[in-house]
Design a protein around this motif. Structure first.
Motif, mmCIF file in Angstrom:
data_model
loop_
_atom_site.group_PDB
_atom_site.id
_atom_site.type_symbol
_atom_site.label_atom_id
_atom_site.label_comp_id
_atom_site.label_asym_id
_atom_site.label_seq_id
_atom_site.Cartn_x
_atom_site.Cartn_y
_atom_site.Cartn_z
ATOM 1 N N LYS A 289 -11.490 -0.256 -1.840
ATOM 2 C CA LYS A 289 -10.070 -0.424 -2.127
ATOM 3 C C LYS A 289 -9.268 0.747 -1.572
ATOM 4 O O LYS A 289 -8.202 0.559 -0.943
ATOM 5 C CB LYS A 289 -9.867 -0.543 -3.639
ATOM 6 C CG LYS A 289 -8.412 -0.698 -4.046
ATOM 7 C CD LYS A 289 -8.269 -0.781 -5.547
ATOM 8 C CE LYS A 289 -6.799 -0.871 -5.942
ATOM 9 N NZ LYS A 289 -6.624 -0.929 -7.422
ATOM 10 N N GLU A 290 -9.763 1.965 -1.784
ATOM 11 C CA GLU A 290 -9.072 3.142 -1.263
ATOM 12 C C GLU A 290 -9.045 3.124 0.261
ATOM 13 O O GLU A 290 -8.027 3.487 0.885
ATOM 14 C CB GLU A 290 -9.759 4.405 -1.775
ATOM 15 C CG GLU A 290 -9.653 4.588 -3.283
ATOM 16 C CD GLU A 290 -10.395 5.802 -3.784
ATOM 17 O OE1 GLU A 290 -11.024 6.479 -2.923
ATOM 18 O OE2 GLU A 290 -10.361 6.082 -4.992
ATOM 19 N N ALA A 291 -10.146 2.676 0.891
ATOM 20 C CA ALA A 291 -10.172 2.609 2.360
ATOM 21 C C ALA A 291 -9.174 1.587 2.892
ATOM 22 O O ALA A 291 -8.508 1.823 3.915
ATOM 23 C CB ALA A 291 -11.584 2.275 2.829
ATOM 24 N N SER A 292 -9.072 0.437 2.201
ATOM 25 C CA SER A 292 -8.123 -0.583 2.658
ATOM 26 C C SER A 292 -6.680 -0.094 2.551
ATOM 27 O O SER A 292 -5.844 -0.385 3.411
ATOM 28 C CB SER A 292 -8.299 -1.860 1.830
ATOM 29 O OG SER A 292 -7.985 -1.608 0.466
ATOM 30 N N GLU B 165 -1.835 1.595 5.782
ATOM 31 C CA GLU B 165 -0.772 2.523 6.137
ATOM 32 C C GLU B 165 -0.746 2.817 7.636
ATOM 33 O O GLU B 165 0.297 3.181 8.181
ATOM 34 C CB GLU B 165 -0.947 3.824 5.355
ATOM 35 C CG GLU B 165 -0.775 3.661 3.848
ATOM 36 C CD GLU B 165 -1.032 4.952 3.103
ATOM 37 O OE1 GLU B 165 -1.408 5.939 3.782
ATOM 38 O OE2 GLU B 165 -0.877 4.991 1.863
ATOM 39 N N SER B 166 -1.903 2.658 8.328
ATOM 40 C CA SER B 166 -1.968 2.940 9.765
ATOM 41 C C SER B 166 -2.679 1.788 10.463
ATOM 42 O O SER B 166 -3.922 1.716 10.443
ATOM 43 C CB SER B 166 -2.711 4.261 10.011
ATOM 44 O OG SER B 166 -2.828 4.521 11.391
#
Length: 296
Positions: free
Chosen positions: A248-251, A256-257
């Motif tokens: 989830k944090e990676a997605s 954002e980029s």
């Protein structure tokens, strides 16, 4: 914890008081036994005098019958006209007896070991187990070991078997498997107190083996295996939770980029190409697929 410590200290102090009282009684009994040769009576003294005259008349041949030797680890209890002579146990080395009136018994003072045969015991939680052990003891007072009991060794063996059954009958299976040292210490204290009157000192007691029924062993093995599997599933679930949180944090970072997603594609392609050279993968952006879907 403090109350348990106080109770343990009180039990130990009471046990010391009992042992001190037992030792004083044993000392009085030992003194009475050693001084019993003074009650031979007139007839006894006449017989002793005749024995001395006989010894003097047959010198030097009688000297070989009067002088005896005991080894360093032995003590001799001398009986004169059936009574223990003053002075108690003799030895090690040379000692003197009178012919015809004196007899003696050698007592081994070394530490003796014996195995307690396997005892079928019903535990407190109604489980049948077979337990055996080993006992180390020695003769502390040779006079009492001869005068107070017929066979100190056989009596100690039988008492050890009975004590093992009595002690284990008050324990459940978990305590027997985990508290062997406590059980051995309890047995040693009980045996030592019971054999004081026999001049026996129980030095050590050890539990050798605890044998469980085959059916109970299989049940315990199945229980342990189920417990391990349950812990493994819990650990795997915790790993899945941590992995989902990381994804989830990676997605969120990639959202954002947008160029970061393309870099991830290229990194994945590089990894696959290094492991399997015959496989070629062309990643397509999801935006392109959405454009084709809108035209349709």
């Amino acid at each position: 914890m403090e109350e348990d410590g106080k109770e343990t200290h009180s039990r130990e102090s009471k046990r010391r008081e009992r042992q001190a009282g037992s030792r004083s009684l044993l000392a009085d009994s030992d003194t009475a036994l050693e001084s019993s040769d003074t009650d031979n009576g007139l007839c006894g003294w006449i017989i002793v005098g005749l024995s001395i005259l006989l010894m003097l008349a047959t010198l030097p041949l009688s000297i070989w019958m009067c002088i005896k030797i005991v080894k360093e680890y032995e003590r001799a209890i001398i009986f004169r006209l059936g009574r223990i002579v003053r002075g108690g146990a003799k030895g090690p080395g040379l000692f003197f007896i009178l012919p015809c009136t004196d007899s003696f018994i050698n007592v081994d003072m070394r530490t003796i070991t014996f195995d307690i045969p396997p005892q079928e015991v019903l535990t407190k939680d109604s489980v049948t187990v077979s337990v055996d052990g080993v006992v180390y003891y020695r003769v502390q007072n040779a006079t009492l070991a001869v005068a107070n009991i017929t066979n100190a060794d056989a009596a100690t063996r039988l008492l050890a078997q009975t004590t093992l059954r009595n002690v284990l009958g008050t324990k459940n299976l978990a305590e027997i498997l985990s508290d062997r040292n406590e059980i051995a210490h309890s047995m040693q204290s009980t045996l030592d107190d019971a054999t004081d009157d026999w001049g026996i000192k129980v030095e050590r007691v050890e539990i050798k083996d605890v044998k469980l029924p085959q059916q109970l062993q299989r049940a315990m093995a199945a229980e342990a295996e189920a417990s391990r599997e349950a812990r493994a599933k819990v650990i795997a679930a915790e790993g899945e939770v941590n992995a989902s949180r990381a994804l989830k944090e990676a997605s969120l970072v990639i959202a954002e980029s947008p160029s970061g997603l393309q870099l991830r594609y290229l990194q994945t392609l590089n990894t696959i190409a290094a492991e399997k050279n015959s496989t070629i993968i062309f990643p397509l952006p999801m935006d392109m697929m959405q454009a084709f879907m809108k035209r349709d």
